[in-house]
Scaffold this active site. Structure first.
Site, PDB file in Angstrom:
ATOM      1  CB  CYS A 196      -0.875   0.072   1.149  1.00  0.00           C
ATOM      2  SG  CYS A 196      -2.094   1.165   1.143  1.00  0.00           S
ATOM      3  CB  CYS A 201      -1.765   4.978   3.371  1.00  0.00           C
ATOM      4  SG  CYS A 201      -1.904   3.395   4.128  1.00  0.00           S
ATOM      5  CB  CYS A 250      -4.358   3.406  -0.342  1.00  0.00           C
ATOM      6  SG  CYS A 250      -4.973   3.644   1.551  1.00  0.00           S
ATOM      7  CE  LYS A 253      -7.692  -1.282   4.230  1.00  0.00           C
ATOM      8  NZ  LYS A 253      -6.296  -1.126   4.021  1.00  0.00           N
ATOM      9  NE  ARG A 288      -6.803   4.670   4.584  1.00  0.00           N
ATOM     10  CZ  ARG A 288      -5.743   5.614   4.655  1.00  0.00           C
ATOM     11  NH1 ARG A 288      -5.733   6.639   3.883  1.00  0.00           N
ATOM     12  NH2 ARG A 288      -4.844   5.648   5.689  1.00  0.00           N
ATOM     13  CE  LYS A 306      -7.495  -3.752   7.437  1.00  0.00           C
ATOM     14  NZ  LYS A 306      -6.394  -3.374   6.613  1.00  0.00           N
ATOM     15  CB  SER A 309      -5.270  -1.541  14.821  1.00  0.00           C
ATOM     16  OG  SER A 309      -6.267  -0.639  14.140  1.00  0.00           O
ATOM     17  CE1 TYR A 336      -1.659  -5.111  14.313  1.00  0.00           C
ATOM     18  CE2 TYR A 336      -4.016  -5.409  14.197  1.00  0.00           C
ATOM     19  CZ  TYR A 336      -2.713  -4.870  13.801  1.00  0.00           C
ATOM     20  OH  TYR A 336      -2.654  -4.146  12.570  1.00  0.00           O
TER      21      TYR A 336
HETATM   22  C1  PBG Z   1      -3.145   0.304   4.827  1.00  0.00           C
HETATM   23  C2  PBG Z   1      -3.680  -0.568   5.823  1.00  0.00           C
HETATM   24  C3  PBG Z   1      -4.683  -0.119   6.767  1.00  0.00           C
HETATM   25  C4  PBG Z   1      -4.780  -1.383   7.814  1.00  0.00           C
HETATM   26  C5  PBG Z   1      -4.145  -2.357   7.076  1.00  0.00           C
HETATM   27  N1  PBG Z   1      -3.511  -1.797   6.027  1.00  0.00           N
HETATM   28  C6  PBG Z   1      -5.185   1.276   7.208  1.00  0.00           C
HETATM   29  C7  PBG Z   1      -6.126   1.764   6.578  1.00  0.00           C
HETATM   30  O1  PBG Z   1      -6.327   1.216   5.482  1.00  0.00           O
HETATM   31  O2  PBG Z   1      -6.231   2.974   6.830  1.00  0.00           O
HETATM   32  C8  PBG Z   1      -5.399  -1.604   9.044  1.00  0.00           C
HETATM   33  C9  PBG Z   1      -5.160  -2.601   9.750  1.00  0.00           C
HETATM   34  C10 PBG Z   1      -5.610  -2.489  11.261  1.00  0.00           C
HETATM   35  O3  PBG Z   1      -6.399  -1.465  11.824  1.00  0.00           O
HETATM   36  O4  PBG Z   1      -5.140  -3.204  12.062  1.00  0.00           O
HETATM   37  N2  PBG Z   1      -4.046   0.637   3.812  1.00  0.00           N
END
Ligand code: PBG
Length: 326
Positions: A118, A120, A128, A193, A215, A246, A272, A311
């Site tokens: 990615c 970003c 991104c 996602k 996003r 996700k 996360s 995690y």
């Molecule tokens: C990058 C990316 C993100 C996450 C994984 N790859 C952040 C986003 O899309 O803003 C999030 C993973 C997480 O929150 O654990 N694009």
């Protein structure tokens, strides 16, 4: 007289374990790492209590600890020293993830290394892809995403995992990898996602919050399920080998539907915010961290996922090893 008594199978622990429908294996776990440019970095990540940010030279310490806990598969996110409008650090030969892969590979050839693809974390605006006016330019981003995946594969990544959500990126990556003799490197794509609030702690950890806007123009609307099936099928057609859904919690209907629909393995990413929520609530004495961790992990597999990105992976692996999954 009652003929059906499901409780008969619940009252004795040995029987309860005998009839469990979902069994967890450490082989199904992937542990994410954040790697920052620099040397000798070992810093706590405030938004993800209990996790450490490393630099490429210290990452092998973190990998070693996780390997000892029983986790052998890792997802790497890089944080470069300098960002620019294109995110050129993402595909730099000496880039932070590329260095991290080389260092780790040398020390732990057995570790499975997956690189997040990615821009970003590498762009000055935090989006991104390439920004044109107030939007992200899908098609001009594709070659950069493909180039990033190739440079990670050349550094030794075992799998590449595009998370940018541009349309057509799986095909673009596959084509460039194949043209460069990397036809054996699988693509684990974040096919589904959502534009989730639960990525907050990640953006803090990876310094990747968008500088303007959000996003929602490229990540999915969380009201939609049919669209998830469409995204999943498209990525399969473009050559994806494993799909990611996700977040996980709150999206188990999506995990289930996608796993029923496609014929390739499906991973759920427990993001996360899910981790931070459990940690924070446990910190306040509001819930039992271990039990909540086990319960949410089992839920993901029960929904039909083959793989869990979490995690909590080292703690889960240790719990699996001890047979202590609640
Ligand atoms: C990058 C990316 C993100 C996450 C994984 N790859 C952040 C986003 O899309 O803003 C999030 C993973 C997480 O929150 O654990 N694009």
């Amino acid at each position: 007289m009652l003929t059906e008594r499901p409780r008969r199978l619940r009252e004795n622990e040995a029987v309860r374990r005998l009839v469990r429908e979902t069994r967890l294996s450490a082989d199904s776990l992937i542990f994410p790492f954040f790697v920052r440019e620099g040397n000798g970095v070992r810093e706590d990540i405030p938004s993800l209590p209990g996790l450490t940010r490393y630099s490429p030279d210290t990452l092998p310490e973190g990998i070693e600890k996780a390997l000892r806990a029983g986790v052998g598969r890792f997802l790497l996110f890089g944080i470069p020293a300098r960002k620019d409008a294109e995110g050129s650090g993402a595909w730099a030969e000496g880039g932070v993830v590329q260095r991290a892969i080389r260092e780790t590979r040398r020390r732990f050839p057995e570790a499975l290394l997956i690189s997040d693809v990615c821009l970003c974390e590498y762009t000055s605006h935090g989006h991104c892809g390439l920004v044109a006016g107030d939007r992200v330019d899908n098609d001009r981003t594709l070659p950069l995403i493909a180039r990033t995946a190739l440079s990670q594969a050349e550094a030794g990544a075992d799998l590449v995992a595009p998370s940018d959500m541009m349309d057509g990126r799986v095909a673009a990556i596959r084509e460039l990898l194949d043209r460069n003799g990397r036809e054996t490197v699988p693509i684990m794509s974040y096919a589904v996602k959502y534009a989730s609030a639960f990525y907050g702690p990640f953006r803090e950890a990876a310094d990747s919050a968008p500088g303007f806007g959000n996003r929602k123009g490229y990540q999915m609307d969380w009201h939609n399920l049919r669209e998830a099936v469409r995204e999943a099928k498209l990525d399969v057609r473009e050559g994806a080998d494993i799909l990611i859904v996700k977040p996980a919690m709150g999206y188990l209907d999506v995990v289930s539907k996608v796993a029923e629909t496609v014929e390739i393995p499906v991973a759920a990413y427990s993001v996360s915010g899910e981790y931070a929520m459990i940690r924070a609530a446990a910190e306040k004495g509001l819930l039992d961290c271990h039990a909540a961790m086990c319960e949410s992990a089992a839920g993901v597999f029960r929904a039909g996922a083959d793989i869990l990105i979490s995690y909590f992976a080292p703690e889960l692996a240790a719990a699996i090893d001890k047979g202590d999954l609640g």
